[in-house]
Design a protein around this motif. Structure first.
Motif, short mmCIF file in Angstrom:
data_model
loop_
_atom_site.label_atom_id
_atom_site.label_comp_id
_atom_site.label_asym_id
_atom_site.label_seq_id
_atom_site.Cartn_x
_atom_site.Cartn_y
_atom_site.Cartn_z
N ILE A 71 0.82 -1.21 0.00
CA ILE A 71 0.00 0.00 0.00
C ILE A 71 0.85 1.26 0.00
N GLU A 72 2.07 1.19 0.55
CA GLU A 72 2.92 2.37 0.69
C GLU A 72 3.15 3.08 -0.64
N SER A 73 3.15 2.34 -1.73
CA SER A 73 3.38 2.95 -3.04
C SER A 73 2.21 3.80 -3.50
N TYR A 74 1.06 3.68 -2.85
CA TYR A 74 -0.15 4.34 -3.34
C TYR A 74 -0.75 5.34 -2.36
N ILE A 75 -0.16 5.51 -1.20
CA ILE A 75 -0.74 6.41 -0.20
C ILE A 75 -0.57 7.87 -0.61
N SER A 76 -1.42 8.70 -0.03
CA SER A 76 -1.27 10.14 -0.17
C SER A 76 -0.37 10.61 0.96
N PRO A 77 0.85 11.06 0.65
CA PRO A 77 1.78 11.44 1.72
C PRO A 77 1.47 12.81 2.32
N ASN A 78 0.59 13.56 1.68
CA ASN A 78 0.21 14.89 2.17
C ASN A 78 -0.82 14.72 3.29
N ILE A 79 -0.35 14.68 4.52
CA ILE A 79 -1.23 14.44 5.66
C ILE A 79 -1.80 15.76 6.14
N ILE A 80 -3.12 15.85 6.11
CA ILE A 80 -3.80 17.06 6.55
C ILE A 80 -4.41 16.77 7.91
N SER A 81 -4.13 17.66 8.86
CA SER A 81 -4.61 17.43 10.21
C SER A 81 -5.12 18.73 10.83
N CYS A 82 -5.76 18.58 11.98
CA CYS A 82 -6.27 19.72 12.72
C CYS A 82 -6.03 19.44 14.20
N ILE A 88 -14.64 24.08 15.63
CA ILE A 88 -15.26 23.37 14.49
C ILE A 88 -15.15 24.19 13.21
N ASP A 89 -15.27 25.52 13.29
CA ASP A 89 -15.15 26.35 12.09
C ASP A 89 -13.76 26.24 11.47
N THR A 90 -12.73 26.20 12.30
CA THR A 90 -11.36 26.04 11.79
C THR A 90 -11.22 24.68 11.11
N LEU A 91 -11.76 23.65 11.75
CA LEU A 91 -11.73 22.30 11.17
C LEU A 91 -12.42 22.29 9.81
N LEU A 92 -13.59 22.90 9.73
CA LEU A 92 -14.33 22.94 8.47
C LEU A 92 -13.59 23.74 7.40
N ASP A 93 -12.95 24.83 7.80
CA ASP A 93 -12.17 25.62 6.84
C ASP A 93 -11.04 24.79 6.23
N ILE A 94 -10.36 24.01 7.07
CA ILE A 94 -9.29 23.15 6.56
C ILE A 94 -9.86 22.12 5.59
N MET A 95 -10.99 21.53 5.96
CA MET A 95 -11.61 20.53 5.09
C MET A 95 -12.06 21.14 3.76
N LYS A 101 -13.03 14.97 3.08
CA LYS A 101 -14.19 14.62 3.89
C LYS A 101 -13.80 14.03 5.23
N ARG A 102 -12.52 13.74 5.42
CA ARG A 102 -12.04 13.16 6.67
C ARG A 102 -10.72 13.83 7.02
N ILE A 103 -10.51 14.03 8.32
CA ILE A 103 -9.28 14.72 8.74
C ILE A 103 -8.74 14.11 10.03
N ILE A 104 -7.44 14.02 10.09
CA ILE A 104 -6.77 13.49 11.28
C ILE A 104 -6.74 14.59 12.34
N ILE A 105 -7.03 14.19 13.58
CA ILE A 105 -7.01 15.12 14.70
C ILE A 105 -5.77 14.82 15.54
N THR A 106 -5.05 15.88 15.88
CA THR A 106 -3.81 15.74 16.65
C THR A 106 -3.89 16.51 17.96
N ASP A 107 -3.07 16.08 18.89
CA ASP A 107 -2.88 16.78 20.15
C ASP A 107 -1.38 16.77 20.40
#
Length: 152
Positions: A71-82, A88-95, A101-107
């Protein structure tokens, strides 16, 4: 009445993460088993990319890949997170800007969850975000077909 929520109130906390050494078939089976269309891919306990069900159709199948390919050959390496502390407005703006339609959440740069657009459906501003995410540029000139008769 609109209920304002925090990201942590709507995010999925139980992550399904694939390994970079997994095959296309193994990742597809994970998607089927857990009824999900988005899987972060890790290497040495670090997220190195993501793969979606749409990626499998538009990039993998159309490139005539084998189900045994990694799978590594086909992944999207551009990881978008919030960040989890964003609103929620900031999250939606990023999306919206990223058209995802899906976003990784970080802490503190540690992955703690995923939010999908469907997790936010009770938010008033989600409809506008969906319009922007799903907005497509129609190509009316490319497929001109004339059908004289229909047969069933």
């Amino acid at each position: 009445m609109v209920i304002v929520m925090k990201i942590e109130d709507v995010m999925s906390k139980k992550l399904i993460v694939g390994k970079n050494t997994a095959t296309i078939k193994e990742i597809s089976e994970l998607m089927k088993k857990f009824d999900i269309g988005f899987i972060p891919i890790s290497k040495n306990n670090k997220i190195i990319g993501v793969i979606t069900d749409r990626d499998i159709v538009t990039r993998i199948i159309t490139s005539n890949a084998q189900s045994s390919d990694l799978i590594e050959s086909y992944i999207s390496p551009n990881i978008i997170s919030c960040d989890i502390n964003s609103d929620i407005d900031t999250l939606l703006d990023i999306m919206k800007k990223s058209k995802i339609k899906r976003i990784i959440i970080t802490d503190s740069e540690k992955v703690v969850g995923i939010v999908s657009i469907s997790d936010l459906l009770n938010q008033k501003n989600v409809i506008d975000a969906c319009k922007e995410i799903y907005k497509i540029n129609k190509n009316d000139d490319y497929f001109k077909t004339e059908i004289d008769e229909f047969y069933l």
